[in-house]
Enzyme design. Sequence first.
Site, PDB file in Angstrom:
ATOM      1  CB  THR A   9      45.724  38.235  32.038  1.00 17.23           C
ATOM      2  OG1 THR A   9      44.341  38.172  32.334  1.00 17.23           O
ATOM      3  CG2 THR A   9      46.364  39.428  32.687  1.00 17.23           C
ATOM      4  CG  ASN A  60      38.054  37.931  32.149  1.00 14.46           C
ATOM      5  OD1 ASN A  60      38.910  37.462  32.876  1.00 14.46           O
ATOM      6  ND2 ASN A  60      36.798  37.639  32.275  1.00 14.46           N
ATOM      7  CG  ASP A  64      37.452  39.111  36.369  1.00 16.75           C
ATOM      8  OD1 ASP A  64      37.304  37.886  36.251  1.00 16.75           O
ATOM      9  OD2 ASP A  64      38.504  39.692  36.036  1.00 16.75           O
ATOM     10  N   GLY A  92      44.125  34.539  35.309  1.00 15.12           N
ATOM     11  CA  GLY A  92      43.020  34.565  36.264  1.00 15.12           C
ATOM     12  C   GLY A  92      43.544  34.332  37.680  1.00 15.12           C
TER      13      GLY A  92
HETATM   14  N1  GLY Z   1      40.504  38.960  34.436  1.00 17.43           N
HETATM   15  C1  GLY Z   1      41.245  38.237  35.360  1.00 17.43           C
HETATM   16  C2  GLY Z   1      41.639  39.022  36.555  1.00 17.43           C
HETATM   17  O1  GLY Z   1      41.701  40.238  36.493  1.00 17.43           O
HETATM   18  O2  GLY Z   1      41.858  38.443  37.578  1.00 17.43           O
END
Ligand code: GLY
Length: 563
Positions: A371, A391, A413, A464
């Site tokens: 991210t 992601n 997710d 994440g």
């Molecule tokens: N894709 C990671 C998050 O949104 O937590």
Amino acid sequence: MASIKTGLMGTLLLASSLSGAQSQSYSTRGGMVVSDSKTASDVGAEILRKGGNAVDAAVATGLALAVTFPSAGNIGGGGFMVVRMADGETVAIDYREMAPGKAFREMYLDESEDVIPGKSTVGRWAAGVPGTVAGFWEAHQRYGSLPWKDVVEPAVRIAADGYVVSAGRASVLRSRADRFKPFADSYRVFCRDGDFYEAGERLKQPELAATLSRIRDQGRDGFYKGETARLFAEDAKKHGGPFTIADFDNYVAKVRTPLKGTYKGYYIVTMPPPSSGGAALIQMLNMLEVRPTGRYGPSSPLYVNRLVEVMKRAFADRAAHMGDPDYNDLPVDNIIDKGYAAELAAGISVFATPSSEIKAGVFPPKEGRNTTHYSVVDSAGNAVSNTYTLNTGYGALVIAEGTGVLLNNEMDDFTSKPGVANTYGLIQGEANSIAPGKRPLSSMTPTIVVKDGSLFMVTGSPGGPTIINTVLHSILNVVEHDMTIQEAVAFPRFHHQWMPDSVEWGPGALSKETRETMALLGQETYPTEYGLGSCHAILIGPNGRRWAGVDPRVSSSGASGSD
Ligand code: GLY
């Protein structure tokens, strides 16, 4: 036990030095942008110099990152933006991806109801309907001051003319060749069909430039209607995928009220669900207010242990309760309640509580790893904290044919199956099950901290679930450990997410001695394999000067100012 406790006290309280952290920081009196790509930060600063405000600069930076930082910068993904205008108005823009109309609860399970490996992470079925363009458009419509065309144009220019590939990017693209190869447009764009890019060459993206030109000329409709939507739907039809023109037509960015909390007089403005991050951040700060850590050094075993116990409790509630607020009645008010935090904090001792013994709170029903984050402040004091994502790195690895747009793999997710961990090892619950039009739970935590009514800090992180704890570390390092913002973002970090029941530590975070002490306290520790997220932050000094916190973990990152 008692003798272990007594014997430990000497080492438990030892503070560690700040070695390894750079203390010098870039600063400016005007506006500032800090991001994972110096080229993108320069674009944002150029917009500020032209008289644009923080929102103009944030949109321009985000679109530039979609070109120069393709592993996470995007227009094929989604994210969250927290804005605080200089007059104190705050807003949270939710442009999280949305499950397409063809999505269904068991879509990633085989006939035996086992999760099909890779289906929610690689290829077209892994993608949610992208939200980035709608989010940026919404932010700009509300607060932008320069014409839309002016803020999009720099990204068009860089996509068309190309950007210089760094040694790091060249090596990453080459190492991913086998994973890109099944997707023709991705392999052509990033691997030049096997004639790999070398450091110093220019990487041009003509299809992406064409898509960005349509966005420049037609606004959000340049992405969600007409030629671009048609290309996405045709790609899905030809190669097998869920997207339809209706999916794009139906997408909307949602404007939400930011979550607000306090910590020792600081005012925290952060992201509400479908992010779990804001609620978990406030919950952890609430616990730490009751069980303060200020007297412990930032790497001392007692400090690490206290934070780890707080992290476990917040992540247990995340797993059980959080999801899309438009599909669930979420107990957010209970989770961020200071009384609830006090109850949780009362159960924390110096010894580890096994995660298996930590249960999520039971609340009465209510009546009635990639991210990218960037922070922007302009000379007037408007601020944007923006975290957006595909992601995992390069998302689903697919460029939809003819669009130049890399698709996200955000469907991972969601809860593919309750009790089965996703790619981040997160166990998630029913509230986050898949349904058409629903948004997957996120950990992204774009956050703004206010002190005495004035802007104090803009922070956020990729990574994440580690995002939530990285944001916590960044705030505590400044507030509790008197670090400069540069020291605070550079300082080694650690992470616990309830399950698995172990502490993941980044380089330099836990010395051998600390790890040995942690083991005696009952905390299992392991070095991170994928790294914990970076952090790009801005701190406002007492005289109004803006100080950059540029994370040295990302070699391409940088700050740019408008002075
Ligand atoms: N894709 C990671 C998050 O949104 O937590």
